[in-house]
Design an enzyme around this catalytic site. Structure first.
Site, PDB file in Angstrom:
ATOM      1  N   HIS A  62      15.881  34.608  84.194  1.00  0.00           N
ATOM      2  CA  HIS A  62      15.857  34.849  82.740  1.00  0.00           C
ATOM      3  C   HIS A  62      14.598  35.613  82.357  1.00  0.00           C
ATOM      4  O   HIS A  62      13.536  35.023  82.116  1.00  0.00           O
ATOM      5  CB  HIS A  62      15.912  33.519  81.990  1.00  0.00           C
ATOM      6  CG  HIS A  62      16.153  33.659  80.520  1.00  0.00           C
ATOM      7  ND1 HIS A  62      16.948  32.782  79.824  1.00  0.00           N
ATOM      8  CD2 HIS A  62      15.701  34.558  79.600  1.00  0.00           C
ATOM      9  CE1 HIS A  62      16.977  33.133  78.542  1.00  0.00           C
ATOM     10  NE2 HIS A  62      16.220  34.220  78.392  1.00  0.00           N
ATOM     11  N   ASP A 307      11.812  33.019  80.983  1.00  0.00           N
ATOM     12  CA  ASP A 307      12.135  33.610  79.683  1.00  0.00           C
ATOM     13  C   ASP A 307      11.017  34.560  79.257  1.00  0.00           C
ATOM     14  O   ASP A 307      10.589  34.581  78.092  1.00  0.00           O
ATOM     15  CB  ASP A 307      12.373  32.536  78.620  1.00  0.00           C
ATOM     16  CG  ASP A 307      12.993  33.089  77.333  1.00  0.00           C
ATOM     17  OD1 ASP A 307      13.416  34.265  77.337  1.00  0.00           O
ATOM     18  OD2 ASP A 307      13.042  32.364  76.324  1.00  0.00           O
TER      19      ASP A 307
END
Length: 435
Positions: A62, A307
């Site tokens: 991610h 992320d």
């Protein structure tokens, strides 16, 4: 090309202890792992690792590389250079660019640019809906043929249950996982931090746990009958962890990821309304953080993903309410987790490495993440004793947005190899983190 790594240490797969090994790489493959290996071929490059730890190349499922459209924040080249420096050989990039990665042509463009840069392998996700607008499904089949590894409307939640169910049916027919940013806009819209102590103290609109958990529960129910692989992005709430645990207990194919910042921080740690601490999902309560750690330890949460979300300093200077969500993470993930989870006895080194290598490869069907003879020569060499201070001014990422500036941590990647090629070598560069 041949490369011999001598005097390194690897994890013994049976005991989890570190043992001394040499590793011979031939071309793109790990040819031999043993002791006292020598370079029979005079053209073999030999690197003495002096007891440093060798892992399979780290995998991050991610990241936001921002290209196309937001090159002022990050490019595929700068993002993958940052990944290599952080020890990552494989990263999966999200489609919420401008234009959104919702077509085969854009998928091919991203892959080509990553291959040209050569720092890390990039696996694109394709959008679930055209322009991530939630109205029309993308041509998932064409994007799969072009190289996507899953579909997601990351950055926004798919608000329509009907649309999500249709997407799951289509993705399942193609053998693609549905990777979900779980956020109910009717509960979350306008919020900038967790609906907790910090929000109350500074009178900020909060985002409640239920904004995430409602979508997690909905999607688990939708996916149950279809049988699609459903993956929860950046899980943050205790209720979400409970729902995933219950789904797994029923044998449903549900997986989840957690970020370093949600494992290490909570809203009580935010010192002031500073957008370097603003991310989505937001930092939750200490109770939620404890639930995440418990879920990671018991296998409810499968993997760790950064992320990585770079923004410009000008954007972040707009303040907690107006600045964009997100922090960078590729260059600091391993030392932060090693220092604050492994050295404090929360996880073993073997457990941490597994959740950043073998496990993401396993759940997404990738041929990487394993340090063994005959496997792809993706390796990360880490100095577990080296201690440095996190200094955003030295990041290779364009992003400087991190709440971890000034933290002193151990366990820095010093050498990264992808497909037998050195993509980062600390010894060859004058760029170092602050001492």
């Amino acid at each position: 090309m041949k490369l011999l790594l001598q005097n390194g240490r690897v994890l013994d797969p049976t005991t989890g202890e570190l043992v001394h090994k040499d590793i011979l790489i031939e071309g793109q493959t790990i040819a031999k792992i043993g002791t006292d290996l020598n370079a029979a071929d005079p053209e073999t490059e030999v690197i003495d690792l002096s007891g440093k730890f060798i892992s399979a190349g780290l995998i991050d499922m991610h990241v936001h590389l921002r290209e196309p459209g937001f090159e002022q924040k990050e490019t595929i080249e700068t993002g993958t250079r940052a990944a290599a420096r952080g020890g990552f050989t494989t990263v999966a990039c999200m489609p919420n660019t401008r234009p959104v990665i919702d077509s085969a042509e854009l998928v091919k463009e991203v892959i080509a640019k990553a291959e040209q840069a050569g720092y890390a392998r990039v696996l694109p996700y394709g959008a679930i809906t055209v322009r991530e607008a939630g109205q029309e499904l993308t041509d998932m089949a064409a994007m799969k043929e072009a190289g996507i590894i899953g579909v997601t409307d990351d950055g926004v939640g798919v608000q329509s249950s009907k649309m999500m169910k249709e997407a799951m049916r289509k993705a399942h027919s193609l053998g693609l996982p549905v990777v979900a940013h779980c956020e109910d806009d009717s509960l979350a819209k306008g919020g900038c931090v967790h609906d907790g102590q910090f929000a109350a103290r500074f009178r900020l609109k909060g985002i409640p746990n239920e904004a995430e958990a409602v979508h997690v529960g909905r999607d688990i129910l939708l996916a149950e009958d279809i049988g699609v692989h459903y993956h929860v992005c950046h899980i943050s709430a205790a209720q979400s962890v409970r729902l995933v645990r219950e789904a797994k207990a029923r044998g449903q194919k549900v997986t989840a990821e957690v970020t370093p910042h949600h494992l290490l921080l909570c809203d009580e740690d935010i010192p002031e309304p500073n957008a370097m601490w603003k991310m989505n999902p937001p930092l939750r309560s200490s109770r939620d953080r404890e639930a995440l750690i418990e879920g990671l330890k018991d296998g409810t949460i499968d993997i760790i993903a950064t992320d990585h979300a770079p923004h410009t300093l000008e954007e972040k200077a707009a303040g907690m309410e107006r600045a964009p969500f997100g922090i960078v993470g590729l260059e600091t993930a391993f030392p932060l987790l090693y220092t604050h989870l492994v050295l404090r006895g929360v996880l073993t080194l073997a457990e941490l490495v597994d959740k950043m290598t073998r496990k993401p490869a396993e759940i997404f069907g990738l041929p990487y993440g394993v340090l063994a003879e005959g496997k792809p020569a993706d390796l990360t060499v880490i100095d577990l004793e080296e201690e440095r201070t996190i200094d955003p001014d030295t990041f290779l990422s364009k992003g400087r947005n991190t709440p971890f500036a000034g933290w002193r941590v151990k366990g820095w990647p010093v050498l990264t190899i992808m497909n037998g090629k050195i993509t980062w070598n600390q010894a060859d560069t004058a760029l170092t983190f602050g001492e």
